[in-house]
Design an enzyme around this catalytic site. Structure first.
Site, mmCIF file in Angstrom:
data_model
loop_
_atom_site.group_PDB
_atom_site.id
_atom_site.type_symbol
_atom_site.label_atom_id
_atom_site.label_comp_id
_atom_site.label_asym_id
_atom_site.label_seq_id
_atom_site.Cartn_x
_atom_site.Cartn_y
_atom_site.Cartn_z
ATOM 1 C CB CYS A 284 13.562 14.112 4.971
ATOM 2 S SG CYS A 284 13.596 12.363 4.620
ATOM 3 C CE LYS B 260 9.596 16.462 7.456
ATOM 4 N NZ LYS B 260 9.314 15.060 7.562
ATOM 5 C CE1 TYR C 1 7.423 9.807 11.317
ATOM 6 C CE2 TYR C 1 6.204 7.793 10.967
ATOM 7 C CZ TYR C 1 7.272 8.462 11.527
ATOM 8 O OH TYR C 1 8.175 7.769 12.267
ATOM 9 C CD GLU D 146 6.402 14.912 9.184
ATOM 10 O OE1 GLU D 146 7.152 14.529 10.093
ATOM 11 O OE2 GLU D 146 6.670 14.734 7.977
ATOM 12 C CG HIS E 41 19.153 25.770 33.866
ATOM 13 N ND1 HIS E 41 17.840 25.340 33.892
ATOM 14 C CD2 HIS E 41 19.148 27.024 34.385
ATOM 15 C CE1 HIS E 41 17.083 26.299 34.409
ATOM 16 N NE2 HIS E 41 17.854 27.326 34.715
HETATM 17 P P1 FAD Z 1 13.769 6.210 -1.997
HETATM 18 O O1 FAD Z 1 14.441 7.352 -1.324
HETATM 19 O O2 FAD Z 1 12.326 6.336 -2.264
HETATM 20 O O3 FAD Z 1 14.570 5.979 -3.362
HETATM 21 C C1 FAD Z 1 14.170 5.077 -4.333
HETATM 22 C C2 FAD Z 1 14.654 5.573 -5.689
HETATM 23 O O4 FAD Z 1 14.520 4.521 -6.653
HETATM 24 C C3 FAD Z 1 13.829 6.736 -6.229
HETATM 25 O O5 FAD Z 1 14.669 7.731 -6.767
HETATM 26 C C4 FAD Z 1 12.986 6.106 -7.332
HETATM 27 O O6 FAD Z 1 12.613 7.026 -8.325
HETATM 28 C C5 FAD Z 1 13.957 5.058 -7.844
HETATM 29 N N1 FAD Z 1 13.339 3.957 -8.566
HETATM 30 C C6 FAD Z 1 12.143 3.349 -8.305
HETATM 31 N N2 FAD Z 1 11.957 2.337 -9.175
HETATM 32 C C7 FAD Z 1 13.041 2.312 -9.989
HETATM 33 C C8 FAD Z 1 13.435 1.486 -11.063
HETATM 34 N N3 FAD Z 1 12.663 0.487 -11.486
HETATM 35 N N4 FAD Z 1 14.618 1.732 -11.679
HETATM 36 C C9 FAD Z 1 15.418 2.753 -11.269
HETATM 37 N N5 FAD Z 1 15.087 3.569 -10.244
HETATM 38 C C10 FAD Z 1 13.920 3.333 -9.609
HETATM 39 N N6 FAD Z 1 12.219 9.904 6.661
HETATM 40 C C11 FAD Z 1 12.941 10.409 7.692
HETATM 41 O O7 FAD Z 1 13.824 9.716 8.205
HETATM 42 N N7 FAD Z 1 12.715 11.664 8.166
HETATM 43 C C12 FAD Z 1 11.773 12.469 7.635
HETATM 44 O O8 FAD Z 1 11.593 13.591 8.092
HETATM 45 C C13 FAD Z 1 11.004 11.971 6.551
HETATM 46 N N8 FAD Z 1 10.063 12.743 5.983
HETATM 47 C C14 FAD Z 1 9.358 12.263 4.923
HETATM 48 C C15 FAD Z 1 8.384 13.079 4.363
HETATM 49 C C16 FAD Z 1 7.623 12.625 3.307
HETATM 50 C C17 FAD Z 1 6.584 13.524 2.699
HETATM 51 C C18 FAD Z 1 7.854 11.318 2.809
HETATM 52 C C19 FAD Z 1 7.038 10.818 1.654
HETATM 53 C C20 FAD Z 1 8.812 10.496 3.360
HETATM 54 C C21 FAD Z 1 9.569 10.960 4.427
HETATM 55 N N9 FAD Z 1 10.545 10.166 5.033
HETATM 56 C C22 FAD Z 1 11.269 10.657 6.093
HETATM 57 C C23 FAD Z 1 10.804 8.792 4.568
HETATM 58 C C24 FAD Z 1 12.070 8.723 3.675
HETATM 59 O O9 FAD Z 1 11.965 9.669 2.636
HETATM 60 C C25 FAD Z 1 12.214 7.322 3.094
HETATM 61 O O10 FAD Z 1 12.175 6.390 4.159
HETATM 62 C C26 FAD Z 1 13.512 7.148 2.336
HETATM 63 O O11 FAD Z 1 13.614 8.054 1.272
HETATM 64 C C27 FAD Z 1 13.611 5.718 1.797
HETATM 65 O O12 FAD Z 1 14.791 5.561 1.076
HETATM 66 P P2 FAD Z 1 14.915 4.409 -0.029
HETATM 67 O O13 FAD Z 1 16.344 4.459 -0.493
HETATM 68 O O14 FAD Z 1 14.391 3.143 0.491
HETATM 69 O O15 FAD Z 1 13.952 4.851 -1.218
HETATM 70 P P1 NAP Z 2 1.025 5.691 6.724
HETATM 71 O O1 NAP Z 2 1.841 5.813 7.954
HETATM 72 O O2 NAP Z 2 0.852 4.384 6.079
HETATM 73 O O3 NAP Z 2 -0.431 6.289 7.073
HETATM 74 C C1 NAP Z 2 -1.477 6.315 6.158
HETATM 75 C C2 NAP Z 2 -2.620 7.130 6.739
HETATM 76 O O4 NAP Z 2 -3.654 7.239 5.774
HETATM 77 C C3 NAP Z 2 -3.249 6.510 7.968
HETATM 78 O O5 NAP Z 2 -3.653 7.527 8.839
HETATM 79 C C4 NAP Z 2 -4.451 5.757 7.386
HETATM 80 O O6 NAP Z 2 -5.498 5.610 8.298
HETATM 81 C C5 NAP Z 2 -4.865 6.711 6.300
HETATM 82 N N1 NAP Z 2 -5.587 6.078 5.182
HETATM 83 C C6 NAP Z 2 -5.195 5.018 4.460
HETATM 84 N N2 NAP Z 2 -6.092 4.762 3.476
HETATM 85 C C7 NAP Z 2 -7.077 5.683 3.603
HETATM 86 C C8 NAP Z 2 -8.274 5.951 2.901
HETATM 87 N N3 NAP Z 2 -8.629 5.199 1.854
HETATM 88 N N4 NAP Z 2 -9.045 6.962 3.310
HETATM 89 C C9 NAP Z 2 -8.700 7.720 4.363
HETATM 90 N N5 NAP Z 2 -7.570 7.532 5.070
HETATM 91 C C10 NAP Z 2 -6.759 6.521 4.698
HETATM 92 O O7 NAP Z 2 1.556 6.644 5.580
HETATM 93 P P2 NAP Z 2 2.340 8.008 5.488
HETATM 94 O O8 NAP Z 2 1.857 9.040 6.425
HETATM 95 O O9 NAP Z 2 2.311 8.287 4.039
HETATM 96 O O10 NAP Z 2 3.821 7.632 5.908
HETATM 97 C C11 NAP Z 2 4.547 6.630 5.232
HETATM 98 C C12 NAP Z 2 5.863 6.422 5.905
HETATM 99 O O11 NAP Z 2 6.754 7.485 5.559
HETATM 100 C C13 NAP Z 2 5.801 6.412 7.416
HETATM 101 O O12 NAP Z 2 5.657 5.109 7.894
HETATM 102 C C14 NAP Z 2 7.114 7.012 7.837
HETATM 103 O O13 NAP Z 2 8.019 6.014 8.227
HETATM 104 C C15 NAP Z 2 7.624 7.737 6.619
HETATM 105 N N6 NAP Z 2 7.646 9.176 6.947
HETATM 106 C C16 NAP Z 2 8.478 9.596 7.940
HETATM 107 C C17 NAP Z 2 8.462 10.914 8.315
HETATM 108 C C18 NAP Z 2 9.361 11.380 9.424
HETATM 109 O O14 NAP Z 2 10.293 10.677 9.759
HETATM 110 N N7 NAP Z 2 9.125 12.542 9.991
HETATM 111 C C19 NAP Z 2 7.619 11.792 7.695
HETATM 112 C C20 NAP Z 2 6.777 11.342 6.683
HETATM 113 C C21 NAP Z 2 6.803 10.016 6.331
HETATM 114 P P3 NAP Z 2 -5.691 4.288 9.203
HETATM 115 O O15 NAP Z 2 -4.816 4.465 10.418
HETATM 116 O O16 NAP Z 2 -7.143 4.311 9.497
HETATM 117 O O17 NAP Z 2 -5.281 3.112 8.373
#
Ligand code: FAD
Ligand code: NAP
Length: 541
Positions: A110, A113, A247, A251, A516
């Site tokens: 987040c 990004k 997503y 993004e 507005h």
């Molecule tokens: P995480 O935040 O992934 O935390 C898990 C932690 O556990 C990590 O630090 C990991 O290294 C650690 N860990 C893993 N295994 C072990 C282990 N065995 N021992 C100790 N530590 C370990 N969500 C939004 O709401 N808004 C957004 O705009 C948004 N943008 C996103 C953009 C991207 C590119 C991505 C990838 C995700 C985005 N998300 C967004 C999703 C959001 O980041 C996740 O939903 C959120 O971080 C999940 O929180 P969590 O606590 O479940 O896990």
């Molecule tokens: P995702 O929602 O699981 O989407 C994966 C994408 O990759 C889909 O479009 C899928 O296509 C495609 N795909 C999968 N395997 C493929 C392959 N082998 N070849 C080509 N395309 C393939 O994953 P994500 O975008 O990584 O997001 C993960 C989660 O992170 C989301 O569910 C969201 O909750 C969270 N997130 C949130 C935000 C936000 O809040 N703004 C931003 C980023 C991430 P198909 O539809 O054909 O399966």
């Protein structure tokens, strides 16, 4: 020294004895326990075992994973008087990228990004600015290293802030990779391989997920990067192919385009699966007009490094099977995320997982199939992968574990925003889902295309700025879903999400007076139904 296996074996025997007295398995267990006792005499670190059997643990709560959810849960529990430790460990990405405390959102999600999205929006603002009278001499161009350094420094400050907060709130932070030994014991290992055994009354798993690589594309891991790497690149990724269409893919491709790079999204089936189809179409239409390229219905086949240094990607068109190639500087895999449940040793304990996703099966109270072990956030099967849900679920779990409340997390009507060049936010059901649940005749869809005021002077195309409010058709016309594309979509939608939580109806919406001139006011003015076939274009002020 006792091995982990010995500790587990001994504890299991004790557990079975307690659970089935008199049964045949009880007798077998008695024999096993007696054999085990014999062996146990030779075990020197008896204190670990005896402390647990008498019900005294090192901690009340051990949280494995210091991301959005784990940090929130551990800090809340500590504030409620619990003795808490949180283990966080970042396994470097396949490319060797690593980062600090705070999990995905802070380091590789987040936060970086949204800041890169902001960098891209500023690029559009600079173009608009000239229409508003700003004299900008010379070409305006973007410098990746300056942006990356500023954002990475901000992220580092957040890492530091999290450490300070844990200290202030008396949560013990351990930079250890955790795995579960039994329902009260966690094994933590340092980067150097040093092992520590920790015990707690309750264990919470909040270890999130990591980006996946495709398994059937030669060169994918060797030559590709993921979102775990993109935000930490020191050099611009250059011409980039983004594979995936949800997503993360949209993004990332959006902000890469916005900062002036050549970005292509490779879509194998549809964009934004699971979202309202019409809204997803508006998002990608806008991106195409903004300059992002789309390779529709394309399946990646292989990635090869050319002698020139470029990456040649070969893909096939899904329908015709035709093979195409192009050369890129970077290939970003955004094909979904997967939890690393294997490393947690959950199979040994019988913690039930979803076989397909690898995620932990959880109840409404975040309990797993094993007592005293809880899981939530991205690792929980069926949970939204969003930071605010992980934070809220973590705090509520802390309250329940401390015996302060029985309140469960409400996962309904969680609003979300896709931060694409034209942002899209929504809460509640898509039109398709509402139709599926209530029937086509059971819903009324109010809609409007609108023109943000700031687009007018800038002469920007507002063709994809659209609002859709999906309501029940009968009774009070309860709002089932609300969808918005336009500037600051998340800011606009957050308040309406509260309305949906309160059971807002279409008449509540109409009773609300707008602010507005804003884009949000267009939401409270929607009055044209899709069914009427009338032109939904908003004209005038
Ligand atoms: P995480 O935040 O992934 O935390 C898990 C932690 O556990 C990590 O630090 C990991 O290294 C650690 N860990 C893993 N295994 C072990 C282990 N065995 N021992 C100790 N530590 C370990 N969500 C939004 O709401 N808004 C957004 O705009 C948004 N943008 C996103 C953009 C991207 C590119 C991505 C990838 C995700 C985005 N998300 C967004 C999703 C959001 O980041 C996740 O939903 C959120 O971080 C999940 O929180 P969590 O606590 O479940 O896990
Ligand atoms: P995702 O929602 O699981 O989407 C994966 C994408 O990759 C889909 O479009 C899928 O296509 C495609 N795909 C999968 N395997 C493929 C392959 N082998 N070849 C080509 N395309 C393939 O994953 P994500 O975008 O990584 O997001 C993960 C989660 O992170 C989301 O569910 C969201 O909750 C969270 N997130 C949130 C935000 C936000 O809040 N703004 C931003 C980023 C991430 P198909 O539809 O054909 O399966």
């Amino acid at each position: 020294m006792a091995t982990i296996g010995q500790i587990v074996f001994y504890r299991r025997c004790c557990r079975h004895l307690c659970q089935d007295p008199g049964s045949s398995s009880h007798n077998n267990n008695m024999a096993a326990l007696s054999r085990s006792r014999h062996r146990w005499k030779r075990i020197k670190c008896l204190h670990v075992f005896s402390r647990n059997l008498t019900g005294k643990f090192d901690y009340d709560l051990l949280v494995v994973g210091g991301g959005s959810g784990g940090l929130a849960c551990s800090k809340e529990a500590a504030q409620l008087g619990q003795k808490v430790a949180v283990l966080d460990y970042v396994e470097p990405s396949a490319k060797g990228t690593k980062w600090g405390l705070g999990g995905t959102c802070v380091n590789v999600g987040c936060i970086p990004k949204k800041l890169m999205h902001q960098a891209a929006l500023l690029g559009s603002a600079v173009k608009d600015a000239q229409k508003y009278g700003w004299q900008i001499s010379g070409t305006v161009c973007h410098d990746w290293p300056s942006m990356a350094e500023a954002i990475q420094n901000h992220v580092r400050s957040l890492n530091w802030g999290h450490r300070v907060q844990l200290q202030d709130k008396k949560v013990k932070y351990l930079n250890l990779k955790g795995s579960l030994v039994d329902e009260h014991t966690v094994r933590g290992v340092t980067k150097a391989g040093k092992e520590t055994i920790l015990t707690a009354k309750n264990i919470v798993i909040a270890t999130g997920g990591r980006p996946k690589y495709p398994t059937n594309v030669p060169g994918a891991v060797e030559h590709g990067i993921t979102s775990d790497d993109l935000f930490w690149l020191r050099k611009s990724p250059g011409k980039t192919l983004v594979v995936g269409a949800s997503y993360v893919a949209l993004e990332c491709a959006g902000f890469l385009t916005g900062i002036g790079l050549d970005a292509t999204v490779m879509v194998r089936s549809m964009a934004l699966r699971g979202f309202d189809r019409q809204m997803a179409g508006l998002v990608t239409d806008y991106m195409e007009s903004y300059g992002t390229r789309f390779a529709w219905n394309s399946v990646p086949k292989r990635v090869d490094r050319l002698s020139s240094g470029g990456l040649q990607v070969t893909w096939t068109l899904a329908q015709s099977g035709e093979e195409l190639k192009d050369t890129y500087d970077s290939v970003l895999w955004a094909v979904g995320r997967a939890p690393e449940t294997k490393a947690l040793g959950l199979d040994r304990l019988g913690v039930e997982l979803n076989e397909e996703s690898g995620k932990i099966i959880v109840g409404a109270d975040e309990s797993t199939s094993v007592p005293n072990i809880f899981a939530f956030g991205d690792i929980g099967e069926g949970r939204p992968e969003l930071t605010p849900t992980a934070i809220k679920a973590g705090k509520l779990l802390a309250h329940r574990l401390a015996g302060r409340s029985a309140e469960l997390m409400n996962y309904d009507n969680v609003a979300t925003t896709v931060f694409t060049p034209l942002e899209y936010a929504c809460v509640g059901l898509s039109e398709e889902e509402a139709e599926k649940r209530h029937g086509k005749d059971g819903i009324e869809v109010y809609h409007a295309f609108y023109k943000p005021l700031e687009f007018t002077v800038a002469e920007r195309d507002a063709g994809q700025c659209y609002i859709k409010v999906v309501c029940e058709r009968g009774g009070d016309q309860k709002i089932l879903g609300l969808h918005f594309t336009g500037p600051n979509a998340g800011e606009v939608t957050q308040g309406f999400a509260m309305g949906l939580q309160c059971g807002a109806t279409y008449s509540h919406l109409l009773q609300t007076v707008g602010i507005h001139p804003t884009c949000a006011e267009e939401v409270v003015k929607v009055h044209i139904t899709k069914r009427s076939g009338l032109d939904p274009t908003v004209t005038g002020c």
